[in-house]
Design a protein around this motif. Structure first.
Motif, PDB file in Angstrom:
ATOM      1  N   ASP A  46      49.290  43.458  46.420  1.00 45.74           N
ATOM      2  CA  ASP A  46      49.461  44.571  47.357  1.00 45.74           C
ATOM      3  C   ASP A  46      48.687  45.823  46.945  1.00 45.74           C
ATOM      4  OD1 ASP A  46      51.126  43.061  48.962  1.00 45.74           O
ATOM      5  OD2 ASP A  46      52.929  43.645  47.868  1.00 45.74           O
ATOM      6  N   SER A  47      48.213  45.847  45.716  1.00 45.44           N
ATOM      7  CA  SER A  47      47.527  47.050  45.222  1.00 45.44           C
ATOM      8  C   SER A  47      46.016  46.968  45.387  1.00 45.44           C
ATOM      9  CB  SER A  47      47.859  47.271  43.740  1.00 45.44           C
ATOM     10  OG  SER A  47      47.314  46.216  42.941  1.00 45.44           O
ATOM     11  N   TYR A  48      45.492  45.791  45.792  1.00 47.76           N
ATOM     12  CA  TYR A  48      44.039  45.613  45.854  1.00 47.76           C
ATOM     13  C   TYR A  48      43.453  46.121  47.171  1.00 47.76           C
ATOM     14  CZ  TYR A  48      44.557  42.450  41.839  1.00 47.76           C
ATOM     15  OH  TYR A  48      44.828  41.910  40.611  1.00 47.76           O
ATOM     16  N   SER A  49      42.316  46.799  47.055  1.00 43.13           N
ATOM     17  CA  SER A  49      41.559  47.192  48.244  1.00 43.13           C
ATOM     18  C   SER A  49      40.718  46.003  48.704  1.00 43.13           C
ATOM     19  CB  SER A  49      40.642  48.372  47.914  1.00 43.13           C
ATOM     20  OG  SER A  49      39.617  47.961  47.007  1.00 43.13           O
ATOM     21  N   ARG A  50      40.067  46.164  49.863  1.00 39.44           N
ATOM     22  CA  ARG A  50      39.214  45.082  50.362  1.00 39.44           C
ATOM     23  C   ARG A  50      38.063  44.812  49.399  1.00 39.44           C
ATOM     24  NH1 ARG A  50      35.035  44.496  54.410  1.00 39.44           N
ATOM     25  NH2 ARG A  50      34.982  46.734  54.760  1.00 39.44           N
ATOM     26  N   GLN A  51      37.479  45.869  48.835  1.00 43.50           N
ATOM     27  CA  GLN A  51      36.377  45.692  47.894  1.00 43.50           C
ATOM     28  C   GLN A  51      36.848  44.983  46.629  1.00 43.50           C
ATOM     29  OE1 GLN A  51      37.054  48.524  49.511  1.00 43.50           O
ATOM     30  NE2 GLN A  51      35.284  48.570  50.898  1.00 43.50           N
ATOM     31  N   GLU A  52      38.050  45.318  46.177  1.00 43.27           N
ATOM     32  CA  GLU A  52      38.591  44.655  44.984  1.00 43.27           C
ATOM     33  C   GLU A  52      38.897  43.193  45.266  1.00 43.27           C
ATOM     34  OE1 GLU A  52      40.692  48.377  42.621  1.00 43.27           O
ATOM     35  OE2 GLU A  52      41.747  47.455  44.318  1.00 43.27           O
ATOM     36  N   LEU A  53      39.336  42.897  46.479  1.00 41.18           N
ATOM     37  CA  LEU A  53      39.575  41.500  46.844  1.00 41.18           C
ATOM     38  C   LEU A  53      38.269  40.715  46.880  1.00 41.18           C
ATOM     39  CD1 LEU A  53      42.296  41.991  49.587  1.00 41.18           C
ATOM     40  CD2 LEU A  53      42.597  40.841  47.388  1.00 41.18           C
ATOM     41  N   ASP A  54      37.167  41.381  47.216  1.00 42.96           N
ATOM     42  CA  ASP A  54      35.860  40.722  47.151  1.00 42.96           C
ATOM     43  C   ASP A  54      35.531  40.332  45.712  1.00 42.96           C
ATOM     44  OD1 ASP A  54      35.429  40.883  49.867  1.00 42.96           O
ATOM     45  OD2 ASP A  54      34.234  42.710  49.764  1.00 42.96           O
ATOM     46  N   ARG A  55      35.893  41.192  44.778  1.00 39.95           N
ATOM     47  CA  ARG A  55      35.690  40.867  43.362  1.00 39.95           C
ATOM     48  C   ARG A  55      36.541  39.679  42.945  1.00 39.95           C
ATOM     49  NH1 ARG A  55      36.089  46.576  40.061  1.00 39.95           N
ATOM     50  NH2 ARG A  55      35.062  47.920  41.585  1.00 39.95           N
ATOM     51  N   VAL A  56      37.799  39.702  43.391  1.00 42.82           N
ATOM     52  CA  VAL A  56      38.708  38.595  43.073  1.00 42.82           C
ATOM     53  C   VAL A  56      38.118  37.278  43.580  1.00 42.82           C
ATOM     54  CG1 VAL A  56      40.981  37.591  43.550  1.00 42.82           C
ATOM     55  CG2 VAL A  56      40.771  40.035  43.051  1.00 42.82           C
ATOM     56  N   LYS A  57      37.591  37.299  44.786  1.00 45.40           N
ATOM     57  CA  LYS A  57      36.996  36.095  45.365  1.00 45.40           C
ATOM     58  C   LYS A  57      35.814  35.609  44.536  1.00 45.40           C
ATOM     59  CE  LYS A  57      34.840  34.283  49.568  1.00 45.40           C
ATOM     60  NZ  LYS A  57      34.321  34.589  50.913  1.00 45.40           N
ATOM     61  N   ALA A  58      34.965  36.554  44.098  1.00 42.97           N
ATOM     62  CA  ALA A  58      33.798  36.175  43.293  1.00 42.97           C
ATOM     63  C   ALA A  58      34.229  35.542  41.977  1.00 42.97           C
ATOM     64  CB  ALA A  58      32.923  37.401  43.037  1.00 42.97           C
ATOM     65  N   TRP A  59      35.251  36.115  41.331  1.00 43.96           N
ATOM     66  CA  TRP A  59      35.752  35.541  40.077  1.00 43.96           C
ATOM     67  C   TRP A  59      36.364  34.163  40.308  1.00 43.96           C
ATOM     68  CZ3 TRP A  59      38.209  40.905  39.159  1.00 43.96           C
ATOM     69  CH2 TRP A  59      37.341  41.705  38.403  1.00 43.96           C
ATOM     70  N   TYR A  60      37.127  34.041  41.386  1.00 43.88           N
ATOM     71  CA  TYR A  60      37.778  32.769  41.692  1.00 43.88           C
ATOM     72  C   TYR A  60      36.734  31.673  41.928  1.00 43.88           C
ATOM     73  CZ  TYR A  60      40.702  29.398  44.240  1.00 43.88           C
ATOM     74  OH  TYR A  60      41.350  28.256  44.658  1.00 43.88           O
ATOM     75  N   GLU A  61      35.689  31.996  42.676  1.00 39.45           N
ATOM     76  CA  GLU A  61      34.633  31.020  42.943  1.00 39.45           C
ATOM     77  C   GLU A  61      33.872  30.663  41.670  1.00 39.45           C
ATOM     78  OE1 GLU A  61      32.410  32.873  46.063  1.00 39.45           O
ATOM     79  OE2 GLU A  61      33.757  32.134  47.650  1.00 39.45           O
ATOM     80  N   ALA A  62      33.691  31.652  40.778  1.00 41.93           N
ATOM     81  CA  ALA A  62      33.033  31.376  39.498  1.00 41.93           C
ATOM     82  C   ALA A  62      33.899  30.465  38.635  1.00 41.93           C
ATOM     83  CB  ALA A  62      32.744  32.687  38.765  1.00 41.93           C
ATOM     84  N   LEU A  63      35.210  30.683  38.658  1.00 43.35           N
ATOM     85  CA  LEU A  63      36.134  29.821  37.915  1.00 43.35           C
ATOM     86  C   LEU A  63      36.109  28.406  38.481  1.00 43.35           C
ATOM     87  CD1 LEU A  63      38.349  29.392  35.816  1.00 43.35           C
ATOM     88  CD2 LEU A  63      40.017  30.270  37.484  1.00 43.35           C
ATOM     89  N   ASP A  64      36.066  28.288  39.801  1.00 47.39           N
ATOM     90  CA  ASP A  64      35.977  26.972  40.438  1.00 47.39           C
ATOM     91  C   ASP A  64      34.687  26.253  40.043  1.00 47.39           C
ATOM     92  OD1 ASP A  64      38.377  26.880  41.697  1.00 47.39           O
ATOM     93  OD2 ASP A  64      37.640  27.323  43.692  1.00 47.39           O
ATOM     94  N   ALA A  65      33.589  27.012  39.971  1.00 47.11           N
ATOM     95  CA  ALA A  65      32.312  26.420  39.571  1.00 47.11           C
ATOM     96  C   ALA A  65      32.400  25.910  38.138  1.00 47.11           C
ATOM     97  CB  ALA A  65      31.195  27.450  39.701  1.00 47.11           C
ATOM     98  N   ARG A  66      33.078  26.671  37.281  1.00 46.35           N
ATOM     99  CA  ARG A  66      33.268  26.239  35.886  1.00 46.35           C
ATOM    100  C   ARG A  66      34.131  24.982  35.827  1.00 46.35           C
ATOM    101  NH1 ARG A  66      31.204  25.423  31.054  1.00 46.35           N
ATOM    102  NH2 ARG A  66      32.792  25.429  29.416  1.00 46.35           N
ATOM    103  N   LYS A  67      35.118  24.898  36.706  1.00 48.65           N
ATOM    104  CA  LYS A  67      36.005  23.730  36.732  1.00 48.65           C
ATOM    105  C   LYS A  67      35.202  22.448  37.000  1.00 48.65           C
ATOM    106  CE  LYS A  67      39.803  21.675  39.371  1.00 48.65           C
ATOM    107  NZ  LYS A  67      38.992  20.647  40.047  1.00 48.65           N
ATOM    108  N   ASN A  68      34.193  22.538  37.869  1.00 48.67           N
ATOM    109  CA  ASN A  68      33.376  21.361  38.162  1.00 48.67           C
ATOM    110  C   ASN A  68      32.704  20.823  36.897  1.00 48.67           C
ATOM    111  OD1 ASN A  68      34.006  21.557  40.879  1.00 48.67           O
ATOM    112  ND2 ASN A  68      32.215  22.801  41.360  1.00 48.67           N
TER     113      ASN A  68
END
Length: 229
Positions: free
Chosen positions: A161-183
């Motif tokens: 609830d504390s994240y702005s839209r720009q911060e959520l974009d960062r979260v998405k980038a980190w999540y996708e990078a973690l997913d790429a590492r999982k592969n």
């Protein structure tokens, strides 16, 4: 006389049916055209324009694609139309990949450039785990990746609830990078049990993130509207 009336009626009915079919096919062809033109127009938008309006572009694309797919079913001779739809679909996929890459680059650029002072990353992954613009996640391995996903998900849920839209974009980038590492980690011996648990976390995270991203944009628009009043 009766035969003449019957024949005349049959001809009129046939003409009406043919007219309806022609009208339906004309509408179908127009919908295919709308789809092709829309994709071409998206191609002409510069990177910044796509980045700022991507959600609206995606929504418009999905609507026109649905129309085009329905149109193909209405056409008797649809080979040419199918070819045009397929070519535009491929063209759009290329634009979509570029837009997603642009979003990742922007999210990375918005992160602190040096040091470990990224409080968001520290909260989501642990202090000092993600530094600067390094998105390789090389510190994640088959033994700790489940814990990384668990920490990420639980802390995102706690702070969402504390994240702005720009911060959520960062979260998405980190999540996708973690997913790429999982592969990569999967090929290094990730256990089936841990893999299944990670899959369960991903199933929970995706709708939660989508909702937060949607509501964050709504709050941002509302704030902008109030500021303009």
């Amino acid at each position: 006389m009766r035969n003449s009336k019957f024949i005349a009626g049959t001809l009129v009915l046939t003409a009406l049916v043919a007219s309806c079919k022609n009208e339906a096919e004309q509408t179908a062809e127009k919908n295919v055209d709308r789809y092709v033109v829309y994709v071409d127009s998206v191609n002409k938008i510069d990177s910044a324009g796509r980045l700022a309006n991507w959600e609206a572009i995606e929504a418009g694309y999905e609507a026109r694609l649905a129309e085009a797919d329905a149109a193909l079913a209405q056409l008797k001779d649809k080979a040419e139309a199918q070819k045009r739809v397929d070519e535009s679909r491929q063209k759009y996929e290329g634009v979509k990949i570029q837009a997603e890459n642009d979003a990742k680059v922007k999210a990375a650029a918005d992160m602190p450039a040096t040091g470990t002072g990224n409080s968001m990353a520290d909260t989501l992954f642990g202090t000092g785990k993600v530094t600067g613009d390094d998105m390789s996640f090389g510190w994640v391995n088959k033994d700790n990746i489940l814990g990384v996903y668990e920490t990420f998900y639980e802390n995102f849920k706690k702070n969402k609830d504390s994240y702005s839209r720009q911060e959520l974009d960062r979260v998405k980038a980190w999540y996708e990078a973690l997913d790429a590492r999982k592969n990569t980690v999967e090929k290094e011996g990730l256990s089936a049990e841990d893999n299944n648990k990670i899959a369960a976390i991903k199933v929970k995270f995706s709708p939660l993130f989508r909702w937060e991203r949607l509501t964050a944009k709504g709050k941002e628009n509302e704030a902008a509207k109030k500021a303009a009043e």
